[in-house]
Enzyme design. Sequence first.
Site, PDB file in Angstrom:
ATOM      1  CG  HIS B  97      -5.489  -4.708  -3.610  1.00 51.02           C
ATOM      2  ND1 HIS B  97      -6.778  -4.822  -3.137  1.00 51.02           N
ATOM      3  CD2 HIS B  97      -4.936  -5.939  -3.483  1.00 51.02           C
ATOM      4  CE1 HIS B  97      -6.991  -6.064  -2.725  1.00 51.02           C
ATOM      5  NE2 HIS B  97      -5.889  -6.762  -2.923  1.00 51.02           N
ATOM      6  CG  HIS B 124       2.146   0.859  -3.869  1.00 51.46           C
ATOM      7  ND1 HIS B 124       3.113   0.319  -3.048  1.00 51.46           N
ATOM      8  CD2 HIS B 124       1.273   1.481  -3.051  1.00 51.46           C
ATOM      9  CE1 HIS B 124       2.825   0.600  -1.797  1.00 51.46           C
ATOM     10  NE2 HIS B 124       1.715   1.319  -1.758  1.00 51.46           N
ATOM     11  CG  HIS B 126      -2.166   4.361  -1.972  1.00 58.37           C
ATOM     12  ND1 HIS B 126      -2.890   3.247  -1.583  1.00 58.37           N
ATOM     13  CD2 HIS B 126      -0.871   4.091  -1.662  1.00 58.37           C
ATOM     14  CE1 HIS B 126      -2.071   2.350  -1.055  1.00 58.37           C
ATOM     15  NE2 HIS B 126      -0.843   2.835  -1.085  1.00 58.37           N
ATOM     16  CG  HIS B 143       2.992   4.719  -0.333  1.00 60.41           C
ATOM     17  ND1 HIS B 143       1.910   4.072   0.224  1.00 60.41           N
ATOM     18  CD2 HIS B 143       2.880   6.024   0.015  1.00 60.41           C
ATOM     19  CE1 HIS B 143       1.165   4.961   0.880  1.00 60.41           C
ATOM     20  NE2 HIS B 143       1.729   6.144   0.759  1.00 60.41           N
ATOM     21  CB  THR B 215      -1.625   1.990   4.063  1.00 58.47           C
ATOM     22  OG1 THR B 215      -1.306   1.698   2.696  1.00 58.47           O
ATOM     23  CG2 THR B 215      -0.626   2.987   4.633  1.00 58.47           C
ATOM     24  CB  THR B 216      -2.848  -2.830   1.974  1.00 57.51           C
ATOM     25  OG1 THR B 216      -1.478  -3.225   1.862  1.00 57.51           O
ATOM     26  CG2 THR B 216      -3.120  -1.643   1.066  1.00 57.51           C
TER      27      THR B 216
END
Lengths: 81, 265
Positions: B97, B124, B126, B143, B215-216
């Site tokens: 992801h 990670h 985004h 994040h 957020t996932t």
Amino acid sequence: MLIKLLLAVSLSFSVSCFAGTEKPSSNLLIDPATRSALDAGAQKKSTRSDPPAEKKDTQSTAESGSDQHTPMIDYCRNNPC
Amino acid sequence: MKTKSLKNLATTVLVCFATTATAGSPHWNHTEESTWWAAEDTSQQLPLKFPYATCGVGKHQSPIDLGAATLDGSKSLNKVAAQYGTDTTPVFYNSGHGVQVNTSTDYSGALKIGDESFPLIQFHFHEPSEHVIGDKKFPAELHFVHINADGRIAVLATAIDIGAENAAFQTVLNNVPHGEGERNENSGITFDPAALLPDLNPEDLDYYTFAGSLTTPPCSEGVQWYLLPKIITISSAQLEQLKGFYTNNARSPQSLNGRTVLSTQ
């Protein structure tokens, strides 16, 4: 005439210099103008009861008495979280 | 006493979600974001009807639109310090992801919030940013995920803009494998996550904070967010490289539901 030519050359040079620079417009998450507007909004709403403030939590990790491995850590090592 | 009970309840819920999701994570991706809540997990003996229901019914979901929020800078907030230091064996991970780096199990870097320590577990990226300010999105967002001993999560986030090349970010890009689910555990690289922080005093960070969620999926709530008021930069070439891994892996802003964003400034 020569002065005009020199001015035109120096102007176009400085414009091209700025155009070629990869520079963020600001290094702030929220620009000052937006921040002022948001703060003003907050003041308008200040007559409402405020939400509880984030308390200065004095509980130490030791007090929680748990140094065991939490499954959440494994989950977040395998997923974006 | 009441606070402790609430904490225990929050931990139980988080652990429950985590266990469920780890045991048999049903498929999800960012393009199907609007139907995360409706996913079903038929891999279980007792099929789980809606393992990601919180994504749909949660009232404290992340990310948010800061431009729509009420900012309150009048409260006395915890001092927050990013005490990271060098990790000698980071794991560069392609999570399927996004681009992620897991800290080693013996890494001692942590986010200090008041008197509490939240160890850094992973960070990670985004693309584009998840948090927005009105119509404004940043090209990317970073994040840092911290989890303390009783399972509570604190995420430190910084927006990423296009600008000067970022050497630390290049190290990440160079070492994350391109195959989904692959890990690079023996890179021989040492890495200090602090190299990815913006120009702020790490021992006393300014921040915006609010209660939110992952957020996932499973979108678990009880996550405390700390958004840094300054951003970092990467070059446009580096952004293209990041997009080469994953693009549009950002959740859209969620309803505030009355939440106030507290600020140190």
